[in-house]
Structure formats: structure tokens, C-alpha cells
Design a protein around this motif. Structure first.
Motif, PDB file in Angstrom:
ATOM      1  N   ASN A 139     103.900  48.002  79.681  1.00  0.00           N
ATOM      2  CA  ASN A 139     104.642  47.040  79.021  1.00  0.00           C
ATOM      3  C   ASN A 139     105.809  46.651  79.924  1.00  0.00           C
ATOM      4  N   ILE A 140     106.496  47.374  80.514  1.00  0.00           N
ATOM      5  CA  ILE A 140     107.802  46.918  81.510  1.00  0.00           C
ATOM      6  C   ILE A 140     107.060  45.780  82.362  1.00  0.00           C
ATOM      7  N   ILE A 141     105.932  46.218  82.951  1.00  0.00           N
ATOM      8  CA  ILE A 141     105.084  45.310  84.028  1.00  0.00           C
ATOM      9  C   ILE A 141     104.696  44.160  83.510  1.00  0.00           C
ATOM     10  N   SER A 142     104.286  44.183  82.340  1.00  0.00           N
ATOM     11  CA  SER A 142     103.886  42.815  81.578  1.00  0.00           C
ATOM     12  C   SER A 142     105.028  42.050  81.436  1.00  0.00           C
ATOM     13  N   PHE A 143     106.111  42.601  80.862  1.00  0.00           N
ATOM     14  CA  PHE A 143     107.178  41.803  80.567  1.00  0.00           C
ATOM     15  C   PHE A 143     107.762  41.060  81.890  1.00  0.00           C
ATOM     16  N   ALA A 144     107.745  42.013  82.891  1.00  0.00           N
ATOM     17  CA  ALA A 144     108.101  41.184  84.200  1.00  0.00           C
ATOM     18  C   ALA A 144     107.362  40.199  84.587  1.00  0.00           C
ATOM     19  N   ASP A 145     105.865  40.246  84.456  1.00  0.00           N
ATOM     20  CA  ASP A 145     104.980  39.411  84.691  1.00  0.00           C
ATOM     21  C   ASP A 145     105.429  38.053  83.904  1.00  0.00           C
ATOM     22  N   THR A 146     105.665  38.293  82.627  1.00  0.00           N
ATOM     23  CA  THR A 146     106.130  37.038  81.871  1.00  0.00           C
ATOM     24  C   THR A 146     107.322  36.479  82.420  1.00  0.00           C
ATOM     25  N   ILE A 147     108.313  36.960  82.801  1.00  0.00           N
ATOM     26  CA  ILE A 147     109.449  36.477  83.423  1.00  0.00           C
ATOM     27  C   ILE A 147     109.171  35.742  84.598  1.00  0.00           C
ATOM     28  N   ASN A 148     108.381  36.058  85.432  1.00  0.00           N
ATOM     29  CA  ASN A 148     107.869  35.556  86.700  1.00  0.00           C
ATOM     30  C   ASN A 148     107.302  34.558  86.385  1.00  0.00           C
ATOM     31  N   ASN A 149     106.332  34.356  85.484  1.00  0.00           N
ATOM     32  CA  ASN A 149     105.373  32.985  85.137  1.00  0.00           C
ATOM     33  C   ASN A 149     106.296  32.046  84.317  1.00  0.00           C
ATOM     34  N   ALA A 150     107.471  32.346  83.967  1.00  0.00           N
ATOM     35  CA  ALA A 150     108.246  31.385  83.019  1.00  0.00           C
ATOM     36  C   ALA A 150     108.508  30.441  83.867  1.00  0.00           C
ATOM     37  N   GLY A 151     108.635  29.185  83.341  1.00  0.00           N
ATOM     38  CA  GLY A 151     108.792  27.597  84.034  1.00  0.00           C
ATOM     39  C   GLY A 151     110.193  27.500  84.315  1.00  0.00           C
ATOM     40  N   THR A 152     110.466  26.985  85.239  1.00  0.00           N
ATOM     41  CA  THR A 152     111.784  26.830  85.888  1.00  0.00           C
ATOM     42  C   THR A 152     112.080  25.008  85.766  1.00  0.00           C
ATOM     43  N   GLU A 153     111.523  24.571  84.614  1.00  0.00           N
ATOM     44  CA  GLU A 153     111.668  22.987  84.786  1.00  0.00           C
ATOM     45  C   GLU A 153     113.127  22.689  84.120  1.00  0.00           C
ATOM     46  N   ALA A 154     113.540  23.333  83.496  1.00  0.00           N
ATOM     47  CA  ALA A 154     115.085  23.001  82.808  1.00  0.00           C
ATOM     48  C   ALA A 154     116.077  23.145  83.847  1.00  0.00           C
ATOM     49  N   GLU A 155     116.900  22.194  83.649  1.00  0.00           N
ATOM     50  CA  GLU A 155     117.965  22.089  84.597  1.00  0.00           C
ATOM     51  C   GLU A 155     119.243  22.462  84.023  1.00  0.00           C
ATOM     52  N   PHE A 156     119.795  23.451  84.566  1.00  0.00           N
ATOM     53  CA  PHE A 156     121.170  23.952  83.962  1.00  0.00           C
ATOM     54  C   PHE A 156     122.454  23.380  84.617  1.00  0.00           C
ATOM     55  N   ASP A 157     122.425  22.936  85.784  1.00  0.00           N
ATOM     56  CA  ASP A 157     123.577  22.282  86.364  1.00  0.00           C
ATOM     57  C   ASP A 157     124.282  21.292  85.662  1.00  0.00           C
ATOM     58  N   GLY A 158     125.445  21.506  85.207  1.00  0.00           N
ATOM     59  CA  GLY A 158     126.375  20.627  84.563  1.00  0.00           C
ATOM     60  C   GLY A 158     125.950  20.408  83.032  1.00  0.00           C
ATOM     61  N   ILE A 159     125.357  21.614  82.516  1.00  0.00           N
ATOM     62  CA  ILE A 159     124.856  21.507  80.964  1.00  0.00           C
ATOM     63  C   ILE A 159     125.878  21.329  80.155  1.00  0.00           C
ATOM     64  N   ASN A 160     127.303  21.720  80.608  1.00  0.00           N
ATOM     65  CA  ASN A 160     128.469  21.523  79.792  1.00  0.00           C
ATOM     66  C   ASN A 160     129.335  20.272  80.185  1.00  0.00           C
ATOM     67  N   ARG A 161     128.895  19.709  81.483  1.00  0.00           N
ATOM     68  CA  ARG A 161     129.700  18.572  82.113  1.00  0.00           C
ATOM     69  C   ARG A 161     130.830  19.280  82.830  1.00  0.00           C
ATOM     70  N   LEU A 162     130.608  20.662  83.280  1.00  0.00           N
ATOM     71  CA  LEU A 162     131.801  21.224  83.945  1.00  0.00           C
ATOM     72  C   LEU A 162     131.142  21.274  85.435  1.00  0.00           C
ATOM     73  N   SER A 163     132.146  21.307  86.274  1.00  0.00           N
ATOM     74  CA  SER A 163     131.989  21.235  87.950  1.00  0.00           C
ATOM     75  C   SER A 163     132.839  22.439  88.396  1.00  0.00           C
ATOM     76  N   ASN A 164     132.478  22.921  89.569  1.00  0.00           N
ATOM     77  CA  ASN A 164     133.386  23.666  90.341  1.00  0.00           C
ATOM     78  C   ASN A 164     134.313  23.086  90.801  1.00  0.00           C
ATOM     79  N   VAL A 165     135.807  23.508  90.783  1.00  0.00           N
ATOM     80  CA  VAL A 165     136.622  22.678  91.342  1.00  0.00           C
ATOM     81  C   VAL A 165     137.248  23.740  92.438  1.00  0.00           C
ATOM     82  N   PHE A 166     137.327  23.430  93.416  1.00  0.00           N
ATOM     83  CA  PHE A 166     137.769  23.979  94.878  1.00  0.00           C
ATOM     84  C   PHE A 166     138.995  23.366  95.390  1.00  0.00           C
TER      85      PHE A 166
END
Length: 91
Positions: free
Chosen positions: A32-59
Motif C-alpha cells: 500500500n505504501i509503495i502504491s501510494f508513492a507511485d500515485t504521487i510520482n505519477n501525479a501531473g505537474t501542470e499546475a502553476e503555484f508561483d504567484g498563486i496569491n500574488r505574493l512575491s519574495n522581497v529581498f
């Protein structure tokens, strides 16, 4: 899927004793653990999370600031030795 023999091999490598009663349950849990890890590994990465809340790092610029005088820093160390903290060797 992981086999009972692979679980036993892992137990030997980890220096663990696995009883015959535990072996089936452990094999199923590990599968079950290996199956879950495979599910995570096969998950798509199409979603963009950069700037999701219109926040940016301020240096800020790294601007050097004046330090304390060496004498003041060493004052509670009994004056130090040659301008450095004296650290006594143990032993």
C-alpha cells in the motif's frame, strides 16, 4: 507489488525479526505504501503555484553595517587574547 521474500530480505538488511504472523500484514502494508508513492510520482505537474496569491519574495540589499568595537565585544570575555576569544582546551 512487493513479495513476502522481499519483505524478509528487507528485514534481514534492517536486522529486524518478522514473525510469520506479521509477514502477511507487513507485506500488504508495504504494498500500500509503495502504491501510494507511485500515485504521487505519477501525479501531473501542470499546475502553476508561483504567484498563486500574488505574493512575491522581497529581498533587501545586503548592506554592511558598522560593528561594535572589538574591546566592547571582548569585555565580558576577560579581554580575550590578542583580540580574540580565548577558548581553553579540555582534557
Amino acid at each position: 507489488m512487493i513479495t513476502r521474500e522481499e519483505i524478509l530480505d528487507l528485514a534481514v538488511l534492517a536486522k529486524l525479526f518478522v514473525s510469520e504472523e506479521e509477514l502477511d500484514a507487513l507485506t500488504e502494508e508495504m504494498s500500500n505504501i509503495i502504491s501510494f508513492a507511485d500515485t504521487i510520482n505519477n501525479a501531473g505537474t501542470e499546475a502553476e503555484f508561483d504567484g498563486i496569491n500574488r505574493l512575491s519574495n522581497v529581498f533587501r540589499e545586503d548592506v554592511p553595517a558598522p560593528s561594535y568595537p572589538q574591546e566592547e565585544i571582548l569585555r565580558n570575555a576577560g579581554g580575550g587574547e590578542d583580540g580574540f576569544f580565548l577558548v581553553r582546551r579540555r582534557g
